[in-house]
Every structure is written in C-alpha cells, then in structure tokens.
Design a protein around this motif. Sequence first.
Motif: not given
Lengths: 244, 229
Positions: A203-204, A207-208, A237-238
Amino acid sequence: MDFSIITSNIDVYLEGMKNTLILVSISLVIGLLLAVPLAVLRVVGNSFVQIPIRIFVYFFRGTPLLVQMFLVYYGLGQFDFIRESFVWPLFKEAYFCALLTFSLNTCAYTVEILRGSMVATPHGEVEAATAAGMSKFLMLRRIILPSAFRRALPAYSNEIIFMLHGSALASVITIVDITGAARIINSRYYSPYEAFITAALFYMAITFTLVFLIRQLEKKWHAHLQPENQSVVKIEAPHENITG
Amino acid sequence: MFSLHGYGPSIFEGTILTLEVSLASLFIAMLLGMGGALAKVSHSIVLRGLATLYTTVIRGIPDLVLMLLVFFGGQVLVNQLAPMLGYDEYIDINPFIAGVLTIGFIFGAYMTETFRGAILAVNKGQLEAGYAYGMSRVMVFRRILFPQMVRHALPGFGNNWMVLVKTTALVSIIGLDDMVRKASMAAGATRMPFTFYVVVAINFLLITTVSIYLLKYLENRYSLGVRRN
C-alpha cells in the motif's frame, strides 16, 4: 520474522494488488464521471434537484464505508422484489457490490470537493464571460469547470489516497485484494507480522507512487502559479483533511 | 420494516461502545498529536525526523491493515512475551485495547498535522514577548500558545473527529461488539440486514450531526476575540 513465506507466496499478493488496482481505478473513474454533472446541478440547479443531491452526499459522507458496503452486499437481499429481479445475479457478487459502494462513496466526496471549488470561482471571471456573451453552458465548459478542476486537484488527490485505503474493506466481503491476500497468508501460516507488514509495504508503494504522479500533474496544471526563477513549487503535503 | 424485534437495546449498547471507543481513541490521538506537533516544530533534527516518519508511514497504510497488524501481531507478541514473565496460559488480546490503540495511533498522525498548522498560525512575536517576560517554556505554552492555537486547530480537529468516529466501525471486524457488529448479529438472527444496517447508518449520522453543531459552538466561542466578516 521469516519473509520466505512471502516470497514463496508472492503470487497471492500480486493477484491481490491487481484486484486492488482494478477496484480503485474503476471506482474512481465512475465516481468522477457521476460527480461532475451532480456537482454542476448541486450548484446551478433549483431546490428540487439540489435536495436529493444534498441527501446523497450527506448520507455517503456521514456514514462509514463499511456500513455502506454491508447495506449493499447483505442488506439488499432482504427485499424479495430485488431477489426476484434480473439485477439479483449482480448483487450476489461481492465484486460488483464493492465496486458499486466504492463508486457511490467516492462520487459523494467528489461532488462536495467540486462544489467547493466551483463556488470559489472569482466573480470577475463569471462577469467577464457574461459580458462576452457566453451562454451558461459555454461559460461552464470554458471558464468555471477548467479552473474548478485545477483548484480541486489537491483535495481530489486526498480523495484518491482515501479511496485506496478504503478499498482494503473489500477484503471483509471475501474479495482477495492486497489486504485479503494478507489475511489468507496470516490464516495459512499464522504469521501476522510478515503477512500484514508486506501488505502495508504494498500500500505504501502505491500511495507514494500516486502522490508522485499527482505532484507531476500539479506542476503542469499549476505552472502559471509558480513563482519565477523557481522550477518547483513546494506543494502542501496531501491527505491533511481526508474528508476534503 | 422498522420493527427491531427486540434488538433495540442491543444496538443501543453497541452505540455506547462505539462512543467509548471513539472518545478513548480521540484521547490517545490528541496526546500523540500534541507530542508529534511539538516535535515537528522543535529544533531537534531527530525529533522532527521521527515525527515526519510517523505521519508519512501512517498516510501510506490503510487503517484496516494497521488494525489487523496490531490485533493479530499483538496476540503473537503477547503470547511470546508472557512465558518469559511466568505466565503459561494462552492470552487473548483485548479487541477494545487493540482497536483504541490502533485508531488513536492513526489519528495521532492526522492530529499532528492539524496541531502543527495551528501552532504555526500563532503570532511568533507573542511567544517571544512571553519569553521576554521571563516565562518558562511550559508557561508560554499554557498561557499563550495553547489558548490561541485552539481556534486554529478546531476546524481540522472536527474534521479528524468525524473521520475517526466512522473509522471505529472497523473494530467490528476484530470482534468488538460495537454497533456495527451488534447489527450484524441482529441481522443474522432476524434475516433483516437492511433494516439493522440502516439503523446503524442513522446512528452514525446522528453522531456526526450533533458533533457538527457542538464544534460550531466551540469555534464561535474560541473566535470571540476575532473580527469576522
């Protein structure tokens, strides 16, 4: 910790990632396509049009995604007229129910984001368009929507990440997404650390990657807002207000 | 359709539990958020780095994955540690604690961002004036920084709170009897899932709607000294 369990079962995770990406991207596309006309009607429509849209947005933003998904997947079977109708084969499928719930959910959040950015259109631009003799529709297409999309981008990027994280709930109704893959591995080997940390890393990574792609888009769309002599604007930052 | 077949009290108990989980998580989130925000504005590179790592990692991981990690992982950890301390029986990890810790930890990261913004919004000259008067750091925080940052923090705080309340629905997945799980049980027994999930949805709407009014009241109270148009 023994990550050899993961490497020998990496195909389960890759299958999960495929499902996560499909669920998220299709829901986002459907949600956005529905949200644009709804947001326009929410802003310019009369109250007969506005009230149902308001109720829709209020319901989907005010209740947990999990409850919405249960309502669609388990709830609709309560009604005989749905069980007997031709749509029942669709609603029996967990995949379809997840897609439908996610699409409606992201649509509601997106309507609110777009409404906010449309209302924020500077008055002068609208007046100039009127003075130039544009019709309402032309004004919408050429003036209001393009700048509204630009303004909506930061909040919408939060919504994309939010949808990615929300999609983990699909695993609760038997779908094998990334979280579903982790739950399978955990129950098969009783190794929660390896299973869920791997899922978290997947997931990370997604996401990134998304955050990076959106930044590229923001640089392009917001090029006119960049100060001179500075090629990169520091963009906030979102994901700060995840309800947008 | 809207007869609850005697499950009303059970759903009510679940609602109370949902509120308990929410408030307990909020408490942890506020502590972590305040600590994280102070770390982010501090002069120490190590503290800033740690706080940034914390908020970045949390943003990258879905809440459900984190909760399952804490719940199942905590179970393994506790049962590995317990024999070393002399316990021989198998220990079940409490889902209330796992849920509250996870949600508190996640929203601590969001609170960090909210509080950091609020701290930066307070006029620096006022803090300097405080120091010039010989106030200690703690006193400057208590008398000058905190009362003013509340106003700036409230909108973001309210937003986080409402997302947090909705996130508590996830504790039903790790077996805590919150209102979602109570509704699932009632739905299974009566074969009326739609009815019970609608009741739960309405309860969530009630909680968020009441929260909105309370937060508006608080915002007005804390902006009494500010002129608005």
